[in-house]
Motif scaffolding. Structure first.
Motif, PDB file in Angstrom:
ATOM      1  N   SER A   1       4.088   3.964 -10.368  1.00  0.00           N
ATOM      2  CA  SER A   1       5.067   3.273 -11.212  1.00  0.00           C
ATOM      3  C   SER A   1       5.525   1.952 -10.596  1.00  0.00           C
ATOM      4  O   SER A   1       6.107   1.122 -11.275  1.00  0.00           O
ATOM      5  CB  SER A   1       6.272   4.166 -11.483  1.00  0.00           C
ATOM      6  OG  SER A   1       6.956   4.447 -10.285  1.00  0.00           O
ATOM      7  N   TYR A   2       5.241   1.750  -9.309  1.00  0.00           N
ATOM      8  CA  TYR A   2       5.585   0.488  -8.652  1.00  0.00           C
ATOM      9  C   TYR A   2       4.608  -0.637  -9.001  1.00  0.00           C
ATOM     10  O   TYR A   2       4.802  -1.768  -8.584  1.00  0.00           O
ATOM     11  CB  TYR A   2       5.598   0.648  -7.122  1.00  0.00           C
ATOM     12  CG  TYR A   2       6.786   1.400  -6.589  1.00  0.00           C
ATOM     13  CD1 TYR A   2       8.072   0.902  -6.761  1.00  0.00           C
ATOM     14  CD2 TYR A   2       6.623   2.598  -5.903  1.00  0.00           C
ATOM     15  CE1 TYR A   2       9.162   1.577  -6.263  1.00  0.00           C
ATOM     16  CE2 TYR A   2       7.715   3.281  -5.398  1.00  0.00           C
ATOM     17  CZ  TYR A   2       8.978   2.766  -5.584  1.00  0.00           C
ATOM     18  OH  TYR A   2      10.055   3.444  -5.094  1.00  0.00           O
ATOM     19  N   PHE A   3       3.565  -0.326  -9.765  1.00  0.00           N
ATOM     20  CA  PHE A   3       2.549  -1.327 -10.060  1.00  0.00           C
ATOM     21  C   PHE A   3       3.131  -2.523 -10.810  1.00  0.00           C
ATOM     22  O   PHE A   3       2.764  -3.667 -10.535  1.00  0.00           O
ATOM     23  CB  PHE A   3       1.395  -0.701 -10.852  1.00  0.00           C
ATOM     24  CG  PHE A   3       0.241  -1.627 -11.053  1.00  0.00           C
ATOM     25  CD1 PHE A   3      -0.513  -2.061  -9.970  1.00  0.00           C
ATOM     26  CD2 PHE A   3      -0.090  -2.078 -12.308  1.00  0.00           C
ATOM     27  CE1 PHE A   3      -1.573  -2.929 -10.148  1.00  0.00           C
ATOM     28  CE2 PHE A   3      -1.151  -2.946 -12.492  1.00  0.00           C
ATOM     29  CZ  PHE A   3      -1.897  -3.367 -11.408  1.00  0.00           C
ATOM     30  N   ASN A   4       4.046  -2.305 -11.726  1.00  0.00           N
ATOM     31  CA  ASN A   4       4.665  -3.425 -12.447  1.00  0.00           C
ATOM     32  C   ASN A   4       5.476  -4.304 -11.499  1.00  0.00           C
ATOM     33  O   ASN A   4       5.475  -5.531 -11.633  1.00  0.00           O
ATOM     34  CB  ASN A   4       5.545  -2.920 -13.589  1.00  0.00           C
ATOM     35  CG  ASN A   4       4.725  -2.336 -14.716  1.00  0.00           C
ATOM     36  OD1 ASN A   4       3.576  -2.713 -14.923  1.00  0.00           O
ATOM     37  ND2 ASN A   4       5.303  -1.401 -15.445  1.00  0.00           N
ATOM     38  N   ASP A   5       6.159  -3.694 -10.544  1.00  0.00           N
ATOM     39  CA  ASP A   5       6.884  -4.470  -9.534  1.00  0.00           C
ATOM     40  C   ASP A   5       5.913  -5.255  -8.662  1.00  0.00           C
ATOM     41  O   ASP A   5       6.186  -6.398  -8.286  1.00  0.00           O
ATOM     42  CB  ASP A   5       7.735  -3.549  -8.656  1.00  0.00           C
ATOM     43  CG  ASP A   5       8.830  -2.846  -9.437  1.00  0.00           C
ATOM     44  OD1 ASP A   5       9.280  -3.401 -10.455  1.00  0.00           O
ATOM     45  OD2 ASP A   5       9.215  -1.736  -9.027  1.00  0.00           O
TER      46      ASP A   5
ATOM     47  N   TYR B   1       0.836  -1.204   0.000  1.00  0.00           N
ATOM     48  CA  TYR B   1       0.000   0.000   0.000  1.00  0.00           C
ATOM     49  C   TYR B   1       0.866   1.248   0.000  1.00  0.00           C
ATOM     50  O   TYR B   1       0.600   2.204  -0.728  1.00  0.00           O
ATOM     51  CB  TYR B   1      -0.917   0.031   1.232  1.00  0.00           C
ATOM     52  CG  TYR B   1      -2.147  -0.809   1.130  1.00  0.00           C
ATOM     53  CD1 TYR B   1      -3.183  -0.465   0.266  1.00  0.00           C
ATOM     54  CD2 TYR B   1      -2.296  -1.939   1.912  1.00  0.00           C
ATOM     55  CE1 TYR B   1      -4.320  -1.230   0.183  1.00  0.00           C
ATOM     56  CE2 TYR B   1      -3.433  -2.713   1.840  1.00  0.00           C
ATOM     57  CZ  TYR B   1      -4.446  -2.349   0.971  1.00  0.00           C
ATOM     58  OH  TYR B   1      -5.577  -3.122   0.896  1.00  0.00           O
ATOM     59  N   LYS B   2       1.883   1.209   0.823  1.00  0.00           N
ATOM     60  CA  LYS B   2       2.775   2.369   0.940  1.00  0.00           C
ATOM     61  C   LYS B   2       3.453   2.682  -0.390  1.00  0.00           C
ATOM     62  O   LYS B   2       3.468   3.820  -0.845  1.00  0.00           O
ATOM     63  CB  LYS B   2       3.818   2.091   2.025  1.00  0.00           C
ATOM     64  CG  LYS B   2       4.813   3.208   2.222  1.00  0.00           C
ATOM     65  CD  LYS B   2       5.751   2.933   3.386  1.00  0.00           C
ATOM     66  CE  LYS B   2       6.604   1.727   3.138  1.00  0.00           C
ATOM     67  NZ  LYS B   2       7.630   1.490   4.162  1.00  0.00           N
ATOM     68  N   TYR B   3       3.986   1.638  -1.026  1.00  0.00           N
ATOM     69  CA  TYR B   3       4.681   1.856  -2.292  1.00  0.00           C
ATOM     70  C   TYR B   3       3.739   2.336  -3.389  1.00  0.00           C
ATOM     71  O   TYR B   3       4.063   3.249  -4.150  1.00  0.00           O
ATOM     72  CB  TYR B   3       5.373   0.571  -2.754  1.00  0.00           C
ATOM     73  CG  TYR B   3       6.524   0.161  -1.880  1.00  0.00           C
ATOM     74  CD1 TYR B   3       7.645   0.966  -1.757  1.00  0.00           C
ATOM     75  CD2 TYR B   3       6.495  -1.032  -1.175  1.00  0.00           C
ATOM     76  CE1 TYR B   3       8.702   0.603  -0.951  1.00  0.00           C
ATOM     77  CE2 TYR B   3       7.546  -1.416  -0.371  1.00  0.00           C
ATOM     78  CZ  TYR B   3       8.650  -0.585  -0.263  1.00  0.00           C
ATOM     79  OH  TYR B   3       9.692  -0.945   0.537  1.00  0.00           O
ATOM     80  N   LEU B   4       2.574   1.736  -3.480  1.00  0.00           N
ATOM     81  CA  LEU B   4       1.626   2.113  -4.526  1.00  0.00           C
ATOM     82  C   LEU B   4       1.028   3.487  -4.281  1.00  0.00           C
ATOM     83  O   LEU B   4       0.689   4.190  -5.230  1.00  0.00           O
ATOM     84  CB  LEU B   4       0.529   1.052  -4.642  1.00  0.00           C
ATOM     85  CG  LEU B   4       1.013  -0.313  -5.122  1.00  0.00           C
ATOM     86  CD1 LEU B   4      -0.098  -1.334  -5.042  1.00  0.00           C
ATOM     87  CD2 LEU B   4       1.563  -0.231  -6.530  1.00  0.00           C
ATOM     88  N   ASN B   5       0.907   3.873  -3.031  1.00  0.00           N
ATOM     89  CA  ASN B   5       0.432   5.224  -2.723  1.00  0.00           C
ATOM     90  C   ASN B   5       1.464   6.278  -3.095  1.00  0.00           C
ATOM     91  O   ASN B   5       1.120   7.360  -3.539  1.00  0.00           O
ATOM     92  CB  ASN B   5       0.096   5.362  -1.237  1.00  0.00           C
ATOM     93  CG  ASN B   5      -1.309   4.978  -0.940  1.00  0.00           C
ATOM     94  OD1 ASN B   5      -2.203   5.162  -1.745  1.00  0.00           O
ATOM     95  ND2 ASN B   5      -1.509   4.421   0.235  1.00  0.00           N
TER      96      ASN B   5
ATOM     97  N   LYS C   1       3.089 -12.510  -9.049  1.00  0.00           N
ATOM     98  CA  LYS C   1       3.370 -13.690  -9.871  1.00  0.00           C
ATOM     99  C   LYS C   1       4.387 -14.607  -9.204  1.00  0.00           C
ATOM    100  O   LYS C   1       4.264 -15.832  -9.281  1.00  0.00           O
ATOM    101  CB  LYS C   1       3.876 -13.271 -11.245  1.00  0.00           C
ATOM    102  CG  LYS C   1       2.796 -12.672 -12.115  1.00  0.00           C
ATOM    103  CD  LYS C   1       3.342 -12.261 -13.464  1.00  0.00           C
ATOM    104  CE  LYS C   1       2.266 -11.655 -14.326  1.00  0.00           C
ATOM    105  NZ  LYS C   1       2.789 -11.246 -15.636  1.00  0.00           N
ATOM    106  N   VAL C   2       5.367 -14.027  -8.540  1.00  0.00           N
ATOM    107  CA  VAL C   2       6.383 -14.840  -7.870  1.00  0.00           C
ATOM    108  C   VAL C   2       5.779 -15.552  -6.665  1.00  0.00           C
ATOM    109  O   VAL C   2       5.965 -16.762  -6.486  1.00  0.00           O
ATOM    110  CB  VAL C   2       7.586 -13.961  -7.442  1.00  0.00           C
ATOM    111  CG1 VAL C   2       8.492 -14.710  -6.494  1.00  0.00           C
ATOM    112  CG2 VAL C   2       8.345 -13.479  -8.657  1.00  0.00           C
TER     113      VAL C   2
END
Length: 75
Positions: free
Chosen positions: A34-38, A26-30, A44-45
């Motif tokens: 651009s972190y959405f691909n990560d 949540y923190k990264y996406l907020n 997937k992993v």
């Protein structure tokens, strides 16, 4: 978090489940969409959705069936 990203997350139940299990995303996406691909790659992993994971699963299934057939034929 922008609205487009929220729609992407809510459209896939795996993404929501992963977010609940790994709330640090949540923190990264907020901070930056651009972190959405990560995020997708991490999903997937963790859920083994990569093509290589599917191939490994197919090979292990084939090996198991092969060993069952070998065992049945030996009796």
């Amino acid at each position: 978090m922008n609205l487009d990203l929220q729609f992407k997350l809510k459209s896939n139940p795996l993404y929501l489940r992963f977010l609940h299990e790994n709330s640090y995303w949540y923190k990264y996406l907020n901070r930056s969409p651009s972190y959405f691909n990560d995020f997708i790659e991490d999903v997937k992993v963790k859920y083994k959705l990569r093509p290589s994971d599917k191939i490994d699963k197919a090979i292990s299934t084939f090996d198991m069936i092969s060993s069952i057939i070998t065992t049945l034929n030996s009796n």
